[in-house]
Design a protein around this motif. Structure first.
Motif, PDB file in Angstrom:
ATOM      1  N   GLU A  44       9.728   7.308  10.785  1.00 60.81           N
ATOM      2  CA  GLU A  44       8.500   6.509  10.914  1.00 60.81           C
ATOM      3  C   GLU A  44       8.769   5.041  10.593  1.00 60.81           C
ATOM      4  OE1 GLU A  44       8.349   9.633   9.433  1.00 60.81           O
ATOM      5  OE2 GLU A  44       7.492  10.420  11.291  1.00 60.81           O
ATOM      6  N   ASP A  45       9.500   4.819   9.482  1.00 60.20           N
ATOM      7  CA  ASP A  45       9.819   3.443   9.086  1.00 60.20           C
ATOM      8  C   ASP A  45      10.668   2.766  10.157  1.00 60.20           C
ATOM      9  OD1 ASP A  45       8.440   3.403   6.718  1.00 60.20           O
ATOM     10  OD2 ASP A  45      10.122   4.133   5.529  1.00 60.20           O
ATOM     11  N   ALA A  46      11.632   3.511  10.678  1.00 59.66           N
ATOM     12  CA  ALA A  46      12.537   2.944  11.687  1.00 59.66           C
ATOM     13  C   ALA A  46      11.749   2.508  12.922  1.00 59.66           C
ATOM     14  CB  ALA A  46      13.596   3.970  12.075  1.00 59.66           C
ATOM     15  N   ILE A  86      13.389  -2.419   3.108  1.00 57.79           N
ATOM     16  CA  ILE A  86      14.071  -1.809   1.960  1.00 57.79           C
ATOM     17  C   ILE A  86      13.721  -2.565   0.676  1.00 57.79           C
ATOM     18  CG2 ILE A  86      16.370  -1.400   0.939  1.00 57.79           C
ATOM     19  CD1 ILE A  86      17.261  -0.872   3.944  1.00 57.79           C
ATOM     20  N   ARG A  87      13.610  -3.885   0.800  1.00 55.99           N
ATOM     21  CA  ARG A  87      13.242  -4.678  -0.380  1.00 55.99           C
ATOM     22  C   ARG A  87      11.824  -4.354  -0.847  1.00 55.99           C
ATOM     23  NH1 ARG A  87      15.523 -10.276   1.650  1.00 55.99           N
ATOM     24  NH2 ARG A  87      17.708  -9.958   1.157  1.00 55.99           N
ATOM     25  N   LYS A  88      10.921  -4.234   0.140  1.00 58.24           N
ATOM     26  CA  LYS A  88       9.516  -3.978  -0.200  1.00 58.24           C
ATOM     27  C   LYS A  88       9.321  -2.581  -0.772  1.00 58.24           C
ATOM     28  CE  LYS A  88       7.398  -7.016   3.172  1.00 58.24           C
ATOM     29  NZ  LYS A  88       6.942  -7.000   4.547  1.00 58.24           N
ATOM     30  N   LYS A  89      10.001  -1.664  -0.177  1.00 55.40           N
ATOM     31  CA  LYS A  89       9.768  -0.268  -0.518  1.00 55.40           C
ATOM     32  C   LYS A  89      11.097   0.371  -0.905  1.00 55.40           C
ATOM     33  CE  LYS A  89       8.378   3.816   2.122  1.00 55.40           C
ATOM     34  NZ  LYS A  89       8.160   4.301   3.479  1.00 55.40           N
ATOM     35  N   SER A  90      11.133   0.968  -2.052  1.00 53.39           N
ATOM     36  CA  SER A  90      12.398   1.621  -2.422  1.00 53.39           C
ATOM     37  C   SER A  90      12.470   2.952  -1.691  1.00 53.39           C
ATOM     38  CB  SER A  90      12.483   1.818  -3.927  1.00 53.39           C
ATOM     39  OG  SER A  90      11.388   2.585  -4.344  1.00 53.39           O
TER      40      SER A  90
END
Lengths: 190, 129
Positions: A44-46, A86-90
């Motif tokens: 989903e993120d991708a 990646i920075r926003k969400k671990s």
């Protein structure tokens, strides 16, 4: 389909034909998603990152100076999107092999060679997962997308020499991890 | 393990996600977003020619000059445009309304000026429609 095809459709877009962008999206969506998937490890993120990257690329298409290929330029936007995400969400780093089994229905090999292949894939996945995001991007671009050093330096915004140095370091890390895991079996697998 | 051997192992074993395919409606979703934002981009990328800028500036000045004259006459409630002043005078006799109108007027003029600066300088203005 060559780079000239990309430029032809980009010219159409710049002339006001928005629908020409559909061709570009269809051509690069899968490659871009694979790159994003390798970094964020979540389907989903991708897709969200790549969708956003396509929209950003469309708005900045007049800034694309054509010194590099369109895919290089697009991959850079995708890579930056992944870093931001990646920075926003671990992101929980689930093993890549686990994902392939669950999400993409990979076949479970039953024979001896299949088991060895699966084991080897698992070890390589673990070794790659232990790398930093930038190093994982380097591995993906070099081994999967088969980009040359110039293209990689453009995508990752690094100098050519820096990419070479990092690639050497990545190889050393991978070698160390794999040798530790496989020990002497590595030679038998070759 | 040599460099070539390592490359061979990684190339053979790395997960390439070859089986991965984007969702069916992925392209449509992207195109929808592109079309949705296209109008705002067209406005943002618009470049005005000098004659158009002059016309726009002149037109705006004329418009505000007219409004100010009407407004002033209305406050004084004297001569010339009696029918207008008679109409708005009762409303404008209220101090709060009067000051509110002045503030709104100043605000509109300032915003207009701020919007014109980038156009005249030939830079993009980002207006989200």
């Amino acid at each position: 389909m060559s780079q000239n095809d990309d430029f032809y459709y980009l010219d159409l877009i710049l002339a006001g034909d928005v629908s020409a962008y559909r061709w570009i999206v269809d051509k690069y969506k899968d490659q871009s998603c694979r790159l994003a998937l390798q970094l964020v490890k979540n389907k989903e993120d991708a897709e969200e990152i790549v969708q956003d990257a396509f929209v950003r690329a469309f708005h900045s298409v007049h800034k694309f100076n054509r010194t590099a290929s369109f895919s290089t330029w697009l991959f850079r936007i995708v890579y930056n999107g992944c870093i931001d995400k990646i920075r926003k969400k671990s992101i929980t780093t689930s093993s890549l092999s686990e994902m392939t089994g669950k999400e993409f229905g990979s076949q479970i090999a039953t024979d001896q060679s299949g088991l060895m292949r699966d084991e080897r894939k698992k070890y390589v996945d673990i070794a790659i997962s232990a790398l930093s995001v930038e190093e994982q991007a380097l591995v993906s671009l070099f081994y999967v997308h088969e980009k040359d050093m110039n293209e990689i330096s453009n995508i990752l915004n690094l100098t050519h020499g820096n990419v070479r140095k990092r690639m050497t370091r990545v190889r050393e890390k991978l070698k160390g991890t794999l040798e530790k895991m496989l020990n002497t079996e590595i030679t038998n697998l070759l | 393990m040599t460099r070539e051997e390592l490359d061979k192992i990684v190339r053979k074993s790395i997960n390439t996600f070859d089986a991965y395919k984007t969702s069916d409606n992925f392209t449509n979703r992207v195109m929808q977003q592109v079309y949705l934002n296209h109008r705002s981009v067209s406005v943002a990328n618009a470049r005005l020619r000098p004659a158009q800028i002059m016309l726009l500036v002149f037109g705006t000045l004329l418009m505000w000059a007219t409004i100010i004259v009407l407004f002033w006459n209305a406050i004084d409630a004297t001569n010339m445009l009696n029918y207008v002043s008679q109409l708005v005078a009762p409303i404008l006799s209220n101090v709060v309304v009067k000051y509110a109108l002045v503030v709104i007027l100043i605000h509109i003029v300032v915003v207009r000026i701020l919007l014109f600066i980038p156009i005249i300088a030939g830079r993009k203005i980002s207006i989200k429609l």
